[in-house]
Write an enzyme that holds these catalytic residues in place. Structure first.
Site, PDB file in Angstrom:
ATOM      1  N   LYS A 128       0.870  -1.178   0.000  1.00 30.90           N
ATOM      2  CA  LYS A 128       0.000   0.000   0.000  1.00 30.90           C
ATOM      3  C   LYS A 128       0.902   1.222   0.000  1.00 30.90           C
ATOM      4  O   LYS A 128       2.044   1.161   0.452  1.00 30.90           O
ATOM      5  CB  LYS A 128      -0.881  -0.005   1.249  1.00 30.90           C
TER       6      LYS A 128
ATOM      7  N   ASP B 137      -7.161   4.485  -4.225  1.00 30.62           N
ATOM      8  CA  ASP B 137      -7.769   4.370  -2.894  1.00 30.62           C
ATOM      9  C   ASP B 137      -8.340   5.765  -2.625  1.00 30.62           C
ATOM     10  O   ASP B 137      -8.595   6.523  -3.589  1.00 30.62           O
ATOM     11  CB  ASP B 137      -6.723   3.947  -1.838  1.00 30.62           C
TER      12      ASP B 137
HETATM   13  P1  NDP Z   1     -12.873   8.072  -2.346  1.00 31.67           P
HETATM   14  O1  NDP Z   1     -11.786   9.025  -2.189  1.00 31.67           O
HETATM   15  O2  NDP Z   1     -13.485   7.838  -3.683  1.00 31.67           O
HETATM   16  O3  NDP Z   1     -14.063   8.416  -1.339  1.00 31.67           O
HETATM   17  C1  NDP Z   1     -13.836   8.494   0.049  1.00 31.67           C
HETATM   18  C2  NDP Z   1     -15.119   8.978   0.703  1.00 31.67           C
HETATM   19  O4  NDP Z   1     -14.975   8.882   2.113  1.00 31.67           O
HETATM   20  C3  NDP Z   1     -15.399  10.437   0.400  1.00 31.67           C
HETATM   21  O5  NDP Z   1     -16.782  10.639   0.449  1.00 31.67           O
HETATM   22  C4  NDP Z   1     -14.695  11.137   1.557  1.00 31.67           C
HETATM   23  O6  NDP Z   1     -15.207  12.442   1.847  1.00 31.67           O
HETATM   24  C5  NDP Z   1     -14.992  10.179   2.697  1.00 31.67           C
HETATM   25  N1  NDP Z   1     -13.936  10.294   3.702  1.00 31.67           N
HETATM   26  C6  NDP Z   1     -12.605  10.095   3.518  1.00 31.67           C
HETATM   27  N2  NDP Z   1     -11.942  10.295   4.651  1.00 31.67           N
HETATM   28  C7  NDP Z   1     -12.865  10.632   5.563  1.00 31.67           C
HETATM   29  C8  NDP Z   1     -12.801  10.964   6.934  1.00 31.67           C
HETATM   30  N3  NDP Z   1     -11.632  10.996   7.586  1.00 31.67           N
HETATM   31  N4  NDP Z   1     -13.972  11.234   7.575  1.00 31.67           N
HETATM   32  C9  NDP Z   1     -15.155  11.200   6.905  1.00 31.67           C
HETATM   33  N5  NDP Z   1     -15.271  10.902   5.605  1.00 31.67           N
HETATM   34  C10 NDP Z   1     -14.145  10.620   4.957  1.00 31.67           C
HETATM   35  O7  NDP Z   1     -12.307   6.680  -1.744  1.00 31.67           O
HETATM   36  P2  NDP Z   1     -12.859   5.207  -1.961  1.00 31.67           P
HETATM   37  O8  NDP Z   1     -14.327   5.213  -2.101  1.00 31.67           O
HETATM   38  O9  NDP Z   1     -12.013   4.577  -3.002  1.00 31.67           O
HETATM   39  O10 NDP Z   1     -12.436   4.537  -0.578  1.00 31.67           O
HETATM   40  C11 NDP Z   1     -13.324   4.479   0.549  1.00 31.67           C
HETATM   41  C12 NDP Z   1     -12.856   3.388   1.497  1.00 31.67           C
HETATM   42  O11 NDP Z   1     -12.882   2.127   0.797  1.00 31.67           O
HETATM   43  C13 NDP Z   1     -11.424   3.528   2.038  1.00 31.67           C
HETATM   44  O12 NDP Z   1     -11.368   3.010   3.351  1.00 31.67           O
HETATM   45  C14 NDP Z   1     -10.617   2.621   1.110  1.00 31.67           C
HETATM   46  O13 NDP Z   1      -9.428   2.173   1.725  1.00 31.67           O
HETATM   47  C15 NDP Z   1     -11.613   1.483   0.916  1.00 31.67           C
HETATM   48  N6  NDP Z   1     -11.389   0.658  -0.254  1.00 31.67           N
HETATM   49  C16 NDP Z   1     -11.351   1.190  -1.513  1.00 31.67           C
HETATM   50  C17 NDP Z   1     -11.147   0.376  -2.611  1.00 31.67           C
HETATM   51  C18 NDP Z   1     -11.208   0.906  -3.993  1.00 31.67           C
HETATM   52  O14 NDP Z   1     -11.190   0.082  -4.928  1.00 31.67           O
HETATM   53  N7  NDP Z   1     -11.322   2.201  -4.217  1.00 31.67           N
HETATM   54  C19 NDP Z   1     -10.878  -1.068  -2.445  1.00 31.67           C
HETATM   55  C20 NDP Z   1     -11.033  -1.548  -1.094  1.00 31.67           C
HETATM   56  C21 NDP Z   1     -11.249  -0.708  -0.046  1.00 31.67           C
HETATM   57  P3  NDP Z   1     -14.395  13.746   1.357  1.00 31.67           P
HETATM   58  O15 NDP Z   1     -14.583  13.770  -0.123  1.00 31.67           O
HETATM   59  O16 NDP Z   1     -15.018  14.865   2.074  1.00 31.67           O
HETATM   60  O17 NDP Z   1     -12.953  13.512   1.754  1.00 31.67           O
END
Ligand code: NDP
Length: 449
Positions: free
Chosen positions: A122, A162
Site C-alpha cells: 500500500k 484508494d
Molecule cells: P474516495 O476518495 O473515492 O471516497 C472516500 C469517501 O470517504 C469520500 O466521500 C470522503 O469524503 C470520505 N472520507 C474520507 N476520509 C474521511 C474521513 N476521515 N472522515 C469522513 N469521511 C471521509 O475513496 P474510496 O471510495 O475509493 O475509498 C473508501 C474506502 O474504501 C477507504 O477506506 C478505502 O481504503 C476502501 N477501499 C477502496 C477500494 C477501492 O477500490 N477504491 C478497495 C477496497 C477498499 P471527502 O470527499 O469529504 O474527503
C-alpha cells in the site's frame, strides 16, 4: 503473542492503526498457531508483521501560484509470498506511515482470500487533492511517480487507487511512469478503459461489498428486497455500493463526506445517484448540495462535539461503512443494533473499532469485515493484470461473473475456516485464518528470505 504485540507497539509507538490491525489478526490466528507448532518455531508472526520493504520519499511540486510545496510519499511492500505486491495509493492529509502499514498489512490477507496471485502493499501521500486544480494534481502525481517508478513494475509491485486516487490520478501517474520507463505495461490498475483498464473495475469494490452481503443474507434465506440500508462516504466505493443495492431491490437512505451526511427517507434512486456521481466525480462538490436538489432530504453537518456519528443512528436493516477507518465506534455499533441493523458489510478498510466489532460478533449479526467484503476491488484489479498480460479485454459480463464467483468463494472460504477452528459464522476470524494460512505456508515453502 502478547509479547509480540508489545514489541511491535514499543518499536513504533505512534502507529496505532497498525497495532489495531495486528491485534485483530493475532487474536483470530491463535488457534492456528496452537495446532501448528512449526509456525511459532519459524517466527511466522514476527515475519508477517514486519514489512519486506518500507519506502518514504520527498515529493516536491509547484502550486499554481508559483509556491513550491513539499509532501511525503510512502510505499510499504508488505509481503510478496504469493505474488507481486498489490494495493492502492491513498492521497489524504491524514496519511502517515502507521496508516499505510495498517492498510498494507490488511491487504496481504485480503489479496490472499481472492484466490489470485497477489502479495500485499500500500502507498500514498499526505497530499490533499481537495481544492487543488487539475494542473496541481498532475504536477503532484508526476513528482510522486518520478520517485516511485524505481520500485514498481508489472511483476514487482502494482499500485492502484484508494481514497483521493481515482481515474484522474491513475492517468497522470501512469503517463509519468510510461515516459520515464519508456514502456507501456500494466504497472497500475484502475486505468481508463481505452488504455488498458478493465470493465467493471470502477464498480468492483462496491459491487463486491453488496455481493458479499447478499451471500451473507442467503445464509438466512433472505435477499436485498426492501432492505433499508445506511451507506457512509460518497466516493467510489459508496457510489457503486449504492448502485448495486438499488439494483437488487434495497433502499439506500444515507450518504456522507468528511463534512457531514444526508438522509433521504424516500431512498436514493438511480436518478438521484446519477446526480451524486456527477456532483462528486465531475464537479467535486460537497454532499450537502444534495438537499438543494432534493429538498425532502436533510443534511447533518459533522458535529465535533458528538462522541457518535448520527448517520449510524437511523432505523435500518443493513449498514455499509464505505468512507474510512474507525468510522464506526462502540457507541455507533450500539446505535446500529438498537435501530435494527443485523448486517454490516464493510466497504472501507477497518471502518469498525474493536469495541464495535465485539458487539457485532457478540450479537451474532452478519458481520463481513473489510478484508473479505471489499476484496472484490482488488480481485478485479488482479483480473485487469491478467488482461494486460494477455493484451486482451474481457467483456463486462465475463468480468462481472468472475467477480461474483470470487466473492462467493471468499464467502465460502471464510465460513469454512471459521468452522474448522470452532468459531462458526465468525467471518472475521475465518477471513484472518484463511488469509494467514495461505500466505504463511507460501513463506515457509520459500525458506527464510
Ligand atoms: P474516495 O476518495 O473515492 O471516497 C472516500 C469517501 O470517504 C469520500 O466521500 C470522503 O469524503 C470520505 N472520507 C474520507 N476520509 C474521511 C474521513 N476521515 N472522515 C469522513 N469521511 C471521509 O475513496 P474510496 O471510495 O475509493 O475509498 C473508501 C474506502 O474504501 C477507504 O477506506 C478505502 O481504503 C476502501 N477501499 C477502496 C477500494 C477501492 O477500490 N477504491 C478497495 C477496497 C477498499 P471527502 O470527499 O469529504 O474527503
Amino acid at each position: 503473542m502478547e509479547q509480540i504485540v508489545k514489541k511491535i507497539q514499543a518499536r513504533d509507538p505512534e502507529q496505532y492503526e497498525f497495532h489495531q490491525a495486528v491485534e485483530e489478526v493475532m487474536e483470530s490466528v491463535k488457534p492456528v498457531l496452537d495446532r501448528n507448532p512449526e509456525y511459532r518455531q519459524q517466527a511466522v508472526l514476527e515475519r508477517i508483521t514486519e514489512p519486506e520493504r518500507v519506502l518514504m520519499f520527498r515529493v516536491p511540486w509547484m502550486a499554481d501560484n508559483g509556491q513550491v510545496q513539499v509532501n511525503r510519499g510512502f510505499r510499504v511492500e508488505m509481503n510478496s509470498a504469493i505474488g507481486p505486491y498489490k494495493g492502492g495509493l491513498r492521497f489524504h492529509p491524514s496519511v502517515n506511515l502507521g496508516i499505510i502499514k495498517f492498510l498494507a498489512f490488511e491487504q496481504v490477507f485480503k489479496n490472499s482470500l481472492t484466490t489470485l496471485a497477489m502479495g500485499g502493499g500500500k502507498g500514498g501521500s499526505d497530499f490533499d487533492p481537495k481544492g487543488k486544480s487539475d494542473n496541481e494534481v498532475m504536477r503532484f502525481c508526476q513528482s510522486f511517480m518520478s520517485e516511485l517508478f524505481r520500485y514498481i513494475g508489472p511483476n514487482t509491485d502494482v499500485p492502484a487507487g484508494d481514497i483521493g486516487v481515482g481515474a484522474r490520478e491513475i492517468g497522470y501517474l501512469f503517463g509519468m511512469y510510461k515516459k520515464i520507463r519508456n514502456e507501456f505495461t500494466g504497472v497500475l490498475t484502475g486505468k481508463s478503459l481505452n488504455w488498458g483498464g478493465s470493465l467493471i473495475r470502477p464498480e468492483a469494490t462496491g459491487y463486491g461489498v453488496v455481493y458479499f452481503a447478499a451471500e451473507m443474507l442467503s445464509t438466512r434465506s433472505e435477499t436485498f428486497k426492501d432492505k433499508v440500508c445506511l451507506v457512509s462516504g460518497s466516493g467510489n466505493v459508496a457510489q457503486f455500493t449504492t448502485e448495486k443495492i438499488i439494483e437488487l431491490g434495497g433502499k439506500v437512505v444515507t450518504l456522507s463526506d468528511s463534512s457531514g451526511y444526508i438522509y433521504d427517507e424516500e431512498g436514493i434512486d438511480t436518478q438521484k445517484l446519477a446526480y451524486v456521481m456527477e456532483m462528486k466525480n465531475i464537479r467535486r462538490a460537497r454532499i450537502s448540495e444534495y438537499t438543494e436538489k432534493y429538498p425532502n432530504s436533510t443534511y447533518v453537518p459533522i458535529d465535533p462535539g458528538l462522541t457518535y456519528n448520527p448517520l449510524w443512528n437511523h432505523v435500518a436493516d443493513c449498514a455499509f461503512p464505505a468512507a474510512t477507518q474507525n468510522e464506526v465506534n462502540g457507541e455507533d455499533a450500539t446505535n446500529l443494533l438498537k435501530n435494527g441493523v443485523y448486517l454490516v458489510s464493510e466497504g472501507a478498510n477497518m471502518p469498525s473499532t474493536p469495541e464495535a466489532i465485539d458487539q457485532f460478533i457478540g450479537n451474532k449479526i452478519l458481520y463481513g469485515p473489510g478484508k473479505a467484503a471489499n476484496a472484490g476491488g482488488v480481485a478485479v484489479s488482479g483480473l485487469e493484470m491478467a488482461q494486460n498480460s494477455m493484451r486482451l479485454a474481457w467483456p463486462r459480463d465475463e468480468v462481472d461473473s468472475r467477480l461474483k464467483h470470487i466473492v462467493k468463494s471468499i464467502h465460502h472460504t471464510c465460513l469454512d475456516a471459521a468452522e474448522t477452528y470452532g468459531v462458526e459464522g465468525n467471518y472475521m476470524a475465518g477471513a484472518n485464518i484463511a488469509g494467514f494460512v495461505k500466505v504463511v505456508n507460501a513463506m515457509l515453502d520459500q525458506g527464510l528470505v
